[in-house]
Design a protein around this motif. Sequence first.
Motif, PDB file in Angstrom:
ATOM      1  N   GLN A 123      43.033  30.891  44.464  1.00 44.79           N
ATOM      2  CA  GLN A 123      42.344  31.968  44.308  1.00 44.79           C
ATOM      3  C   GLN A 123      42.248  32.678  43.219  1.00 44.79           C
ATOM      4  O   GLN A 123      43.165  32.342  42.134  1.00 44.79           O
ATOM      5  CB  GLN A 123      43.087  33.128  45.106  1.00 44.79           C
ATOM      6  CG  GLN A 123      43.637  33.546  45.273  1.00 44.79           C
ATOM      7  CD  GLN A 123      44.734  34.528  46.121  1.00 44.79           C
ATOM      8  OE1 GLN A 123      45.010  34.275  47.335  1.00 44.79           O
ATOM      9  NE2 GLN A 123      44.311  35.997  45.976  1.00 44.79           N
ATOM     10  N   PRO A 124      41.267  33.979  42.916  1.00 48.25           N
ATOM     11  CA  PRO A 124      41.936  33.932  41.651  1.00 48.25           C
ATOM     12  C   PRO A 124      42.716  35.317  41.831  1.00 48.25           C
ATOM     13  O   PRO A 124      43.236  36.255  43.096  1.00 48.25           O
ATOM     14  CB  PRO A 124      40.096  35.510  41.982  1.00 48.25           C
ATOM     15  CG  PRO A 124      39.380  34.379  42.730  1.00 48.25           C
ATOM     16  CD  PRO A 124      40.159  33.671  43.882  1.00 48.25           C
ATOM     17  N   ARG A 125      43.051  35.913  41.034  1.00 55.54           N
ATOM     18  CA  ARG A 125      43.827  37.133  41.094  1.00 55.54           C
ATOM     19  C   ARG A 125      42.948  38.455  40.869  1.00 55.54           C
ATOM     20  O   ARG A 125      42.111  38.561  41.152  1.00 55.54           O
ATOM     21  CB  ARG A 125      44.920  37.444  40.056  1.00 55.54           C
ATOM     22  CG  ARG A 125      46.068  38.766  40.225  1.00 55.54           C
ATOM     23  CD  ARG A 125      45.651  39.412  38.886  1.00 55.54           C
ATOM     24  NE  ARG A 125      46.825  40.197  38.991  1.00 55.54           N
ATOM     25  CZ  ARG A 125      47.408  40.683  37.876  1.00 55.54           C
ATOM     26  NH1 ARG A 125      47.367  39.702  36.869  1.00 55.54           N
ATOM     27  NH2 ARG A 125      48.345  41.549  37.824  1.00 55.54           N
ATOM     28  N   GLN A 126      43.468  39.500  42.418  1.00 55.33           N
ATOM     29  CA  GLN A 126      43.337  40.693  43.115  1.00 55.33           C
ATOM     30  C   GLN A 126      44.175  41.505  42.865  1.00 55.33           C
ATOM     31  O   GLN A 126      45.319  41.818  42.750  1.00 55.33           O
ATOM     32  CB  GLN A 126      43.432  40.888  44.412  1.00 55.33           C
ATOM     33  CG  GLN A 126      41.680  40.055  44.358  1.00 55.33           C
ATOM     34  CD  GLN A 126      41.900  39.848  46.322  1.00 55.33           C
ATOM     35  OE1 GLN A 126      42.523  39.071  46.946  1.00 55.33           O
ATOM     36  NE2 GLN A 126      41.066  41.059  46.282  1.00 55.33           N
ATOM     37  N   PRO A 127      44.241  42.274  40.745  1.00 60.58           N
ATOM     38  CA  PRO A 127      44.578  43.214  40.239  1.00 60.58           C
ATOM     39  C   PRO A 127      44.568  44.009  41.220  1.00 60.58           C
ATOM     40  O   PRO A 127      43.749  45.026  41.701  1.00 60.58           O
ATOM     41  CB  PRO A 127      44.333  43.678  39.265  1.00 60.58           C
ATOM     42  CG  PRO A 127      42.912  42.921  38.988  1.00 60.58           C
ATOM     43  CD  PRO A 127      42.659  41.574  39.955  1.00 60.58           C
ATOM     44  N   CYS A 128      46.155  45.099  42.212  1.00 56.40           N
ATOM     45  CA  CYS A 128      46.365  46.031  42.252  1.00 56.40           C
ATOM     46  C   CYS A 128      46.602  47.639  42.106  1.00 56.40           C
ATOM     47  O   CYS A 128      46.850  47.376  40.160  1.00 56.40           O
ATOM     48  CB  CYS A 128      47.222  45.547  43.180  1.00 56.40           C
ATOM     49  SG  CYS A 128      48.749  45.370  43.145  1.00 56.40           S
ATOM     50  N   TRP A 129      46.885  48.264  42.175  1.00 51.59           N
ATOM     51  CA  TRP A 129      47.694  49.347  41.849  1.00 51.59           C
ATOM     52  C   TRP A 129      48.818  49.750  41.186  1.00 51.59           C
ATOM     53  O   TRP A 129      49.082  49.922  40.298  1.00 51.59           O
ATOM     54  CB  TRP A 129      48.424  50.399  42.600  1.00 51.59           C
ATOM     55  CG  TRP A 129      48.768  50.367  43.531  1.00 51.59           C
ATOM     56  CD1 TRP A 129      48.885  49.785  44.663  1.00 51.59           C
ATOM     57  CD2 TRP A 129      50.670  50.425  42.782  1.00 51.59           C
ATOM     58  NE1 TRP A 129      49.866  49.665  45.564  1.00 51.59           N
ATOM     59  CE2 TRP A 129      51.312  49.676  44.105  1.00 51.59           C
ATOM     60  CE3 TRP A 129      51.419  51.515  42.419  1.00 51.59           C
ATOM     61  CZ2 TRP A 129      52.410  50.169  45.358  1.00 51.59           C
ATOM     62  CZ3 TRP A 129      52.872  50.971  42.565  1.00 51.59           C
ATOM     63  CH2 TRP A 129      52.796  50.555  44.001  1.00 51.59           C
ATOM     64  N   LYS A 130      49.343  48.395  40.843  1.00 50.40           N
ATOM     65  CA  LYS A 130      50.576  48.076  40.201  1.00 50.40           C
ATOM     66  C   LYS A 130      50.427  47.905  38.796  1.00 50.40           C
ATOM     67  O   LYS A 130      51.039  48.540  37.966  1.00 50.40           O
ATOM     68  CB  LYS A 130      51.361  46.972  40.693  1.00 50.40           C
ATOM     69  CG  LYS A 130      52.611  47.762  41.973  1.00 50.40           C
ATOM     70  CD  LYS A 130      53.219  46.656  42.753  1.00 50.40           C
ATOM     71  CE  LYS A 130      53.910  46.985  43.642  1.00 50.40           C
ATOM     72  NZ  LYS A 130      55.230  46.086  44.107  1.00 50.40           N
ATOM     73  N   LEU A 131      49.044  46.869  38.346  1.00 52.53           N
ATOM     74  CA  LEU A 131      48.707  46.749  37.339  1.00 52.53           C
ATOM     75  C   LEU A 131      48.255  48.652  36.195  1.00 52.53           C
ATOM     76  O   LEU A 131      48.589  48.236  35.264  1.00 52.53           O
ATOM     77  CB  LEU A 131      47.496  46.179  37.257  1.00 52.53           C
ATOM     78  CG  LEU A 131      47.038  46.315  35.306  1.00 52.53           C
ATOM     79  CD1 LEU A 131      47.914  45.225  34.809  1.00 52.53           C
ATOM     80  CD2 LEU A 131      45.843  44.402  35.709  1.00 52.53           C
ATOM     81  N   ALA A 132      48.432  49.098  37.033  1.00 55.69           N
ATOM     82  CA  ALA A 132      47.899  50.825  36.959  1.00 55.69           C
ATOM     83  C   ALA A 132      49.135  51.270  36.236  1.00 55.69           C
ATOM     84  O   ALA A 132      49.561  52.112  35.837  1.00 55.69           O
ATOM     85  CB  ALA A 132      47.134  51.546  37.612  1.00 55.69           C
ATOM     86  N   MET A 133      50.196  51.246  37.613  1.00 54.03           N
ATOM     87  CA  MET A 133      51.632  51.995  37.257  1.00 54.03           C
ATOM     88  C   MET A 133      52.090  51.818  36.318  1.00 54.03           C
ATOM     89  O   MET A 133      52.370  52.295  34.777  1.00 54.03           O
ATOM     90  CB  MET A 133      52.001  52.120  38.035  1.00 54.03           C
ATOM     91  CG  MET A 133      53.643  51.973  37.843  1.00 54.03           C
ATOM     92  SD  MET A 133      54.995  51.658  39.146  1.00 54.03           S
ATOM     93  CE  MET A 133      54.886  49.836  39.111  1.00 54.03           C
ATOM     94  N   ARG A 134      51.849  50.103  35.175  1.00 56.86           N
ATOM     95  CA  ARG A 134      52.460  49.280  34.284  1.00 56.86           C
ATOM     96  C   ARG A 134      51.553  50.096  33.004  1.00 56.86           C
ATOM     97  O   ARG A 134      53.029  49.685  32.306  1.00 56.86           O
ATOM     98  CB  ARG A 134      51.971  48.300  34.274  1.00 56.86           C
ATOM     99  CG  ARG A 134      52.333  47.045  33.237  1.00 56.86           C
ATOM    100  CD  ARG A 134      54.149  46.588  33.450  1.00 56.86           C
ATOM    101  NE  ARG A 134      54.275  45.804  32.490  1.00 56.86           N
ATOM    102  CZ  ARG A 134      55.580  45.946  30.977  1.00 56.86           C
ATOM    103  NH1 ARG A 134      54.706  47.345  30.681  1.00 56.86           N
ATOM    104  NH2 ARG A 134      55.349  44.750  30.534  1.00 56.86           N
ATOM    105  N   TRP A 135      50.551  50.187  32.910  1.00 57.38           N
ATOM    106  CA  TRP A 135      49.615  50.654  32.050  1.00 57.38           C
ATOM    107  C   TRP A 135      49.330  51.834  32.031  1.00 57.38           C
ATOM    108  O   TRP A 135      48.316  52.385  30.544  1.00 57.38           O
ATOM    109  CB  TRP A 135      48.867  49.603  31.399  1.00 57.38           C
ATOM    110  CG  TRP A 135      49.024  48.782  31.125  1.00 57.38           C
ATOM    111  CD1 TRP A 135      49.508  47.525  32.155  1.00 57.38           C
ATOM    112  CD2 TRP A 135      50.324  47.885  29.529  1.00 57.38           C
ATOM    113  NE1 TRP A 135      49.997  46.428  31.018  1.00 57.38           N
ATOM    114  CE2 TRP A 135      50.859  46.469  29.754  1.00 57.38           C
ATOM    115  CE3 TRP A 135      51.194  48.952  28.719  1.00 57.38           C
ATOM    116  CZ2 TRP A 135      51.652  46.105  29.617  1.00 57.38           C
ATOM    117  CZ3 TRP A 135      51.737  48.187  28.218  1.00 57.38           C
ATOM    118  CH2 TRP A 135      52.539  46.654  28.439  1.00 57.38           C
ATOM    119  N   GLY A 136      49.515  53.004  32.838  1.00 56.13           N
ATOM    120  CA  GLY A 136      48.822  54.550  32.486  1.00 56.13           C
ATOM    121  C   GLY A 136      47.835  54.723  32.467  1.00 56.13           C
ATOM    122  O   GLY A 136      47.349  55.290  32.530  1.00 56.13           O
ATOM    123  N   LEU A 137      47.624  53.856  33.766  1.00 63.80           N
ATOM    124  CA  LEU A 137      45.823  52.960  33.304  1.00 63.80           C
ATOM    125  C   LEU A 137      45.000  53.357  34.742  1.00 63.80           C
ATOM    126  O   LEU A 137      45.397  52.504  35.435  1.00 63.80           O
ATOM    127  CB  LEU A 137      45.209  52.457  32.475  1.00 63.80           C
ATOM    128  CG  LEU A 137      43.243  52.822  32.534  1.00 63.80           C
ATOM    129  CD1 LEU A 137      43.217  54.265  32.303  1.00 63.80           C
ATOM    130  CD2 LEU A 137      43.032  52.369  31.867  1.00 63.80           C
TER     131      LEU A 137
END
Length: 223
Positions: A123-137
């Motif tokens: 499947q495709p990856r579905q990015p979640c809030w943890k990516l936002a946390m990682r980079w502050g955006l």
Amino acid sequence: MGNAVTTQVYPLLALNIGKVQAAMYKGKEAKSGIAKSSVEQAVQLTKLGFEGDEQADLVHHGGPDKAICVYSYDHYPHWEKVLGHRLDYGAFGENFTVERLSERDVRVGDIYRIGSATVQVSQPRQPCWKLAMRWGLDELPLLVTNSGATGFYFRVLETGVVHASDELALLQSHPHGITVAEANRVMHQDRDDAEGIRRLLAVEALSESWTTTLTKRLGRLSG
């Protein structure tokens, strides 16, 4: 049967793994394994992913259908501009940093050999809030989804050992030809495309979670 392919080989730029770590997000402590580092040693690949690689939320991350996260370094220059700084391999929490494996070319169900293991696009990856946390955006997950530069997941068909110097060799392209980009379109953009949903659901290699979501959506559309 799919088409046997012997000429398409993609070197790994990096093999990345990480432990669960605690971080602050919106004033609360959160745990995540998204911060990964490149390793040089050979790593055992199991049905659930690489030994030593961890996920904090086992409901939404990891599992047999999402054993390996793959992301293309070709997308990095764009995100470096968005974030305003250089990104190291593994910046998107991916296990495999690769080149030239575009979402427009990779098909759900494609089978690859890597080291002594065999893997399949699920499947495709579905990015979640943890990516936002990682980079502050906060808007980063939505930006990634809307861009189509999501990356994708492998399930493990045959366990084995993988080294950072190994190459992904395409063994079999799935005969239905549904690309990761097309799967993203159906899931996120043209949500009422019943025929597109049916074509995607016909791919037996599609992950259980996407199959469940799209089956329910098709039922609502048909009802």
